[in-house]
Design an enzyme around this catalytic site. Structure first.
Site, PDB file in Angstrom:
ATOM      1  N   HIS A 277       0.836  -1.196   0.000  1.00  0.00           N
ATOM      2  CA  HIS A 277       0.000   0.000   0.000  1.00  0.00           C
ATOM      3  C   HIS A 277       0.865   1.238   0.000  1.00  0.00           C
ATOM      4  CE1 HIS A 277       0.611  -1.513   4.090  1.00  0.00           C
ATOM      5  NE2 HIS A 277       0.694  -0.250   4.478  1.00  0.00           N
TER       6      HIS A 277
ATOM      7  N   CYS B  92      13.304  -3.863  25.692  1.00  0.00           N
ATOM      8  CA  CYS B  92      14.552  -4.566  25.425  1.00  0.00           C
ATOM      9  C   CYS B  92      15.586  -4.117  26.449  1.00  0.00           C
ATOM     10  CB  CYS B  92      15.033  -4.303  23.994  1.00  0.00           C
ATOM     11  SG  CYS B  92      15.505  -2.590  23.673  1.00  0.00           S
TER      12      CYS B  92
END
Length: 699
Positions: free
Chosen positions: A67, A202
């Protein structure tokens, strides 16, 4: 529908559109141009390929939805191809045979997202996908797509209860979402969107945290899910509103470290994994969360810090090795700020007062460093013989030494925390303190933290009377956990671990010539292997732990720190250089990332290379590893020492020879840049080839 968004001209059935995404997207863009939907098919295809480079648009089930939004599109449109030769669009389960190109005009964001989300919701329905594959002609495809994007209003229910009709028609009152309702209407059940919340985190909270959040967000949009994410990264975290959590059907924990405030999600169905899975398989995780929200037997987040199952519930779906790695990375993530702050303060002390501030010549007992002695016995009104700079340097060194002394206990404490939640913190800190006392240093902290967490979790799972449960997290678990782990380290494990630490330090100190260079190569390879991931953090922990312990730090440890920092700076700097030397080999987003990578690399933030590695890992990562290995080897060969754990070019003052450090850095950077350019030149990425072709068409 006021305007047809898909026509017979924009549908191609059972065609061979080429062997790669660029060819398929170009074919579909040309179809939209033929239908008068875009004035520049090359521009549309280029925009779609730029979007593809950021994140693959392949979905499970052999589907792809590339897209784009660009000014050359005149009206929101769809082009569809049913391929006779499947093409890989990056879906985890293989190539796609159904491809939809969604094209929206510039400024048509709402239309673009409406098309994307509506189509994505339908594409997760097996019946809809099967109907597309079985469609006999273009008209049937148009009919199916129109029904999916503009579904007809549901037929009124037969003889609904009066109360239901009244509620449904009440102005401004949303359909009921009460999970305790026993007879929901079919309309409410069908129309209510799933609500998913997620936590991403993280070890350093610089890159992976936010990449995972974006990947999940886009996947949720494709699936038509109401989604919210809390990034527990290095910048300030904005916690969820309690109402958002209360309304969620399920929660995703995509973390490599412990979840902050885990008890907020008590009772919610949970899908848990490492942060990289959210980056690589976001659609699968969203689908699993939707299924978990509908499954009464799904794993759930249970209890709070005093609940023995709380830690396990948050890691549901993560194996023993993965949970151990999460615990270790949690400890590392909490330790790094102490090492960074303490190390930089020590380096500043050396800059102001000289390296002699680390000696123990002033204290008759020989226990205090000269820096600590001056800080305790002098003041601004009673300066030492070296004057104001010596005093300020001594104070900075004393503060930094104190902060660095906390690094090992913090490492052990938060490893234990990741396993047993808050009750495990005190025993974990005890493990770290005892490790320092017996000489086991960070090896003892790693082992002791794991033992403390497991022991505390075992104690928490011991059945106790109701009246004693309130005492468990604040008295019983910390008391017995500290007693057990401290006793084990003093009486059983301390001496063997101290011997291992001593042997390792002796081995490092005795390294010279080829063995030191080999170590530099290994550290360089590790720093560039996963660019901020577990392997990178393991090498960094090895280096920082060596300089964190003043009792064991020496020339070899300082050289290792220099090798690790130099190698870690190479990937972002090399890729930034490559985008300048050969910009045509990189997409526009990559060229923009290259500009930011200069500063990231100079600051020793390896994650600056992640956007490049995520798109083209097989050419980028080996090239970076080669340069990192060269830099690490040169640092060890030159004997460059670094007394600061972070900072990049901004801590040149903490090096014994910054010129040779710069030589090693430039050599590794140039090698990696040349190799990645050569790899991309010989095996040009598909997107880069497509861009060249499109430029020729446009010309």
């Amino acid at each position: 529908m006021t305007e047809q968004i898909i026509t017979a001209q924009t549908v191609s059935l059972d065609v061979d559109a080429g062997g790669d995404p660029a060819a398929v997207i170009t074919t579909l863009a040309d179809a939209l141009a033929a239908a008068g939907r875009t004035t520049d098919p090359a521009d549309l295809a280029r925009a779609a390929l730029d979007r593809e480079a950021k994140s693959a648009t392949g979905l499970p089930g052999g589907i792809a939805i590339p897209h784009a939004r660009t000014a050359s599109v005149t009206t929101a449109s769809l082009a569809m191809a049913r391929l006779s030769r499947k093409v890989d669009f990056g879906a985890p389960d293989g190539p796609a045979d159904l491809v939809f190109l969604i094209a929206a005009p510039e400024g048509g964001a709402s239309a673009h997202m409406k098309l994307l989300s509506s189509l994505a919701r339908s594409l997760v329905r097996p019946d809809f996908v099967a109907s597309l594959r079985a469609a006999e002609n273009e008209e049937r495809v148009i009919e199916l797509v129109d029904e999916a994007i503009n579904p007809p209003p549901p037929a009124p229910a037969t003889a609904p209860p009066a109360s239901s009709v009244s509620t449904a028609k009440t102005e401004g009152v949303p359909p009921s979402t009460d999970t305790h309702s026993t007879e929901p209407t079919d309309q409410t059940a069908e129309s209510a969107k799933p609500r998913i919340v997620a936590i991403t985190a993280c070890p350093t909270g610089i890159a992976h945290t936010y990449m995972a959040a974006d990947a999940l967000k886009y996947a949720a949009e494709r699936a038509g899910v109401e989604f919210a994410v809390e990034t527990q990264g290095s910048s300030a975290t904005t916690a969820f509103d309690p109402e958002v959590i209360a309304s969620a059907d399920a929660v995703i924990f995509a973390t490599d470290v412990g979840v902050k405030g885990r008890n907020r999600f008590s009772g919610k169905p949970v899908i848990a994994s490492g942060v990289k899975r959210a980056i690589n398989e976001p659609d699968a995780m969203i689908a699993e969360a939707i299924a978990a929200g509908r499954n009464p037997k799904a794993a759930r987040v249970t209890g709070d810090g005093s609940d023995p199952d709380a830690a396990e519930s948050s890691t549901s779906g993560v194996g023993l090795a993965g949970r151990t790695r999460q615990a270790l990375m949690t400890g590392v993530s909490y330790m790094i700020p102490f090492v960074a702050a303490g190390g930089l303060l020590i380096a500043l002390g050396f800059l102001l007062a000289g390296y002699e501030v680390a000696n123990t010549t002033l204290d008759d007992g020989g226990t205090l460093s000269d820096g600590a002695f001056i800080a305790l016995n002098n003041s601004l009104w009673d300066l030492p013989s070296g004057g104001l700079l010596q005093y300020l340097g001594a104070v900075s060194f004393a503060i930094g030494s104190g902060v660095m002394g906390l690094a090992v206990p913090v490492l052990a404490g938060y490893i234990s925390f990741a396993i047993a939640d808050r009750p495990g913190i005190a025993p974990g800190f005890v493990a770290g303190i005892v490790s320092l006392a017996v000489g086991a240093s960070f090896i003892g902290a790693l082992i002791g933290g794991l033992i403390a967490g497991v022991v505390c979790l075992w104690i928490a799972r011991t059945p106790v009377p109701q009246w004693a449960r309130g005492l468990m997290p604040v008295v019983v678990i910390p008391l017995f956990g500290s007693m057990i782990v401290g006793g084990l380290l003093y009486m059983v494990l301390g001496k063997p671990l101290a011997w291992l630490t001593e042997q390792m330090n002796s081995g490092l100190e005795s390294m010279s010539g080829g063995s030191a260079i080999a170590l530099g190569i290994v550290l360089g390879l590790m720093m560039c292997f996963d660019l901020g991931g577990p392997v990178n953090k393991t090498a960094y922990l090895f280096a920082t732990a060596g300089i964190a312990d003043a009792a064991t730090s020496g020339t070899a440890q300082y050289q290792i720190m220099a090798a690790v920092m130099c190698a870690g700076m190479v990937p972002p700097l090399a890729l930034a250089l490559a985008t300048v030397l050969r910009p045509g080999l990189f997409t526009e987003p990559e060229r923009e990332n290259g500009k930011a990578a200069w500063l990231l690399g100079a600051s020793f933030i390896s994650e600056g290379a992640i956007p490049f590695a995520a798109v083209d890992p097989f050419r980028v990562i080996p090239s970076m590893m080669a340069g990192g290995a060269l830099s690490g080897a040169l640092i060890m060969a030159f004997g460059v020492e670094l007394r600061a754990p972070h900072g990049g070019i901004f801590v040149f003052f903490a090096m014994n020879n910054w010129v040779l450090f710069l030589v090693a850095l430039v050599a590794g950077t140039v090698l990696s840049a040349v190799l990645v350019i050569a790899a991309k030149q010989v095996h040009r990425s598909r997107d880069a080839v497509a861009f060249d072709e499109l430029e020729a068409v446009a010309a």
